[in-house]
Enzyme design. Structure first.
Site, PDB file in Angstrom:
ATOM      1  N   LYS A   6       0.819  -1.203   0.000  1.00 28.84           N
ATOM      2  CA  LYS A   6       0.000   0.000   0.000  1.00 28.84           C
ATOM      3  C   LYS A   6       0.853   1.252   0.000  1.00 28.84           C
ATOM      4  CE  LYS A   6      -3.731  -0.266   0.343  1.00 28.84           C
ATOM      5  NZ  LYS A   6      -4.861  -0.320  -0.571  1.00 28.84           N
ATOM      6  N   ILE A 126     -11.722  -4.856  -6.026  1.00 25.26           N
ATOM      7  CA  ILE A 126     -10.790  -4.137  -5.151  1.00 25.26           C
ATOM      8  C   ILE A 126     -11.353  -4.043  -3.738  1.00 25.26           C
ATOM      9  CG2 ILE A 126      -9.788  -1.855  -4.692  1.00 25.26           C
ATOM     10  CD1 ILE A 126      -9.482  -1.543  -7.748  1.00 25.26           C
ATOM     11  N   MET A 129     -10.992  -7.396  -2.011  1.00 29.41           N
ATOM     12  CA  MET A 129      -9.623  -7.780  -1.698  1.00 29.41           C
ATOM     13  C   MET A 129      -9.004  -6.907  -0.617  1.00 29.41           C
ATOM     14  SD  MET A 129      -7.993  -8.877  -5.391  1.00 29.41           S
ATOM     15  CE  MET A 129      -6.344  -8.748  -4.707  1.00 29.41           C
ATOM     16  N   GLU A 130      -9.345  -5.630  -0.602  1.00 29.45           N
ATOM     17  CA  GLU A 130      -8.721  -4.724   0.359  1.00 29.45           C
ATOM     18  C   GLU A 130      -9.208  -4.946   1.792  1.00 29.45           C
ATOM     19  OE1 GLU A 130      -6.285  -2.663   0.111  1.00 29.45           O
ATOM     20  OE2 GLU A 130      -6.008  -2.471  -2.045  1.00 29.45           O
ATOM     21  N   THR A 131     -10.536  -5.020   1.970  1.00 26.81           N
ATOM     22  CA  THR A 131     -11.065  -5.076   3.346  1.00 26.81           C
ATOM     23  C   THR A 131     -12.225  -6.051   3.513  1.00 26.81           C
ATOM     24  OG1 THR A 131     -12.680  -3.284   3.006  1.00 26.81           O
ATOM     25  CG2 THR A 131     -10.436  -2.649   3.709  1.00 26.81           C
TER      26      THR A 131
END
Length: 271
Positions: A6, A126, A129-131
């Site tokens: 990140k 996205i 996958m991120e949170t």
């Protein structure tokens, strides 16, 4: 999402202070002994850079975090085969949940694609996958994390810029001080924006007067699309490796495996 990936995706962004702002020159340190002095210096210089007294209250009671320093010092850079990388990221459960999100937010996603050119399948991939669609956005106090990392001499310039922009998020009313919780390196919201990216790319797509990337999924999805557009997303172009939009996905996250995984996730959502 691993913090080093990140941070890597935003390290090349040029951060600027307000036009008349002085440089932030508070002295960094490598242990807690000078933190209070540094914080006092930073507060004075931040005020000179245009940060309001009400926003600076976010720094009241902020302390040095040995936990954050430990996490920063122990990041692991793994290179794994793509199949292994996606095994715990593009799962049947997330695909099923993602398809639910596509239906639930079909209207906003259509308007977002019309404005920014990014399809809903990419944005939902996205998000997942991120949170895990906002379920794991992080609960660490952002100002403590960023102040610790800005004071630390390892990457003080980068994190000083992040800390200033975190204060600007509060100052412009997007989030309250109490809402400023996220991952250990200061990432915020349901798709994990660093504060400087938040200031630059977050949009109030829901029209409620605030760009809320923590509690408002419509703003989250639109802001993610705005980020990708800024990194060169082309309406209708291929997003797989070698395609016109693959570089935009690398702008989101520089790891090739991550960009490939987003494309695979989006493909499965479209099936």
């Amino acid at each position: 999402m691993n913090a080093f990936r990140k941070l890597g995706r935003v390290a090349g962004i040029a951060f600027t202070l307000l036009a008349a702002a002085p440089a932030i020159a508070a002295t960094c340190g490598n242990d807690a002994s000078g933190f209070e002095r540094w914080l006092g210096e930073f507060r004075r210089e931040a005020a000179g850079a245009g940060i309001s007294a009400s926003a600076l209250r976010a720094l009241d009671g902020v302390t040095y975090s040995t936990q954050v320093i430990g996490l920063d010092r122990n990041q692991k850079h793994f290179s794994v085969p793509f199949e292994q990388f996606v095994a715990n990221r593009v799962t049947k459960g997330r695909i099923a949940k993602g398809k639910q999100m596509l239906k639930q937010y079909a209207g906003p996603l259509a308007r977002i694609e019309q404005r920014f050119g990014v399809p809903g399948t990419i944005l939902v991939a996205i998000w997942g996958m991120e949170t895990d669609f906002g379920a794991n956005s992080g609960k660490m106090p952002v100002f403590r994390s960023l102040a610790t990392l800005a004071y630390d001499c390892r990457r003080t310039e980068f994190f000083t810029a992040q800390l200033l922009d975190a204060l600007r998020i509060v100052q412009r009313g997007d989030l309250s001080i109490g809402q400023m919780r996220g991952a250990w390196a200061g990432e915020l919201g349901q798709t994990q924006f660093m504060p400087s990216s938040y200031v630059k790319y977050a949009v109030d797509f829901s029209g409620d007067g605030h760009a809320d990337l923590i509690g408002n999924p419509v703003d989250v999805l639109a802001s993610t699309a705005n980020y990708l557009k800024a990194y060169g997303w082309q309406r209708g172009a291929d997003y797989h490796q070698g395609g016109g939009n693959f570089q935009a996905l690398l702008g989101w996250n520089k790891a090739v495996n991550n960009a490939r995984a987003i494309g695979l996730f989006a493909d499965k959502l479209a099936q």
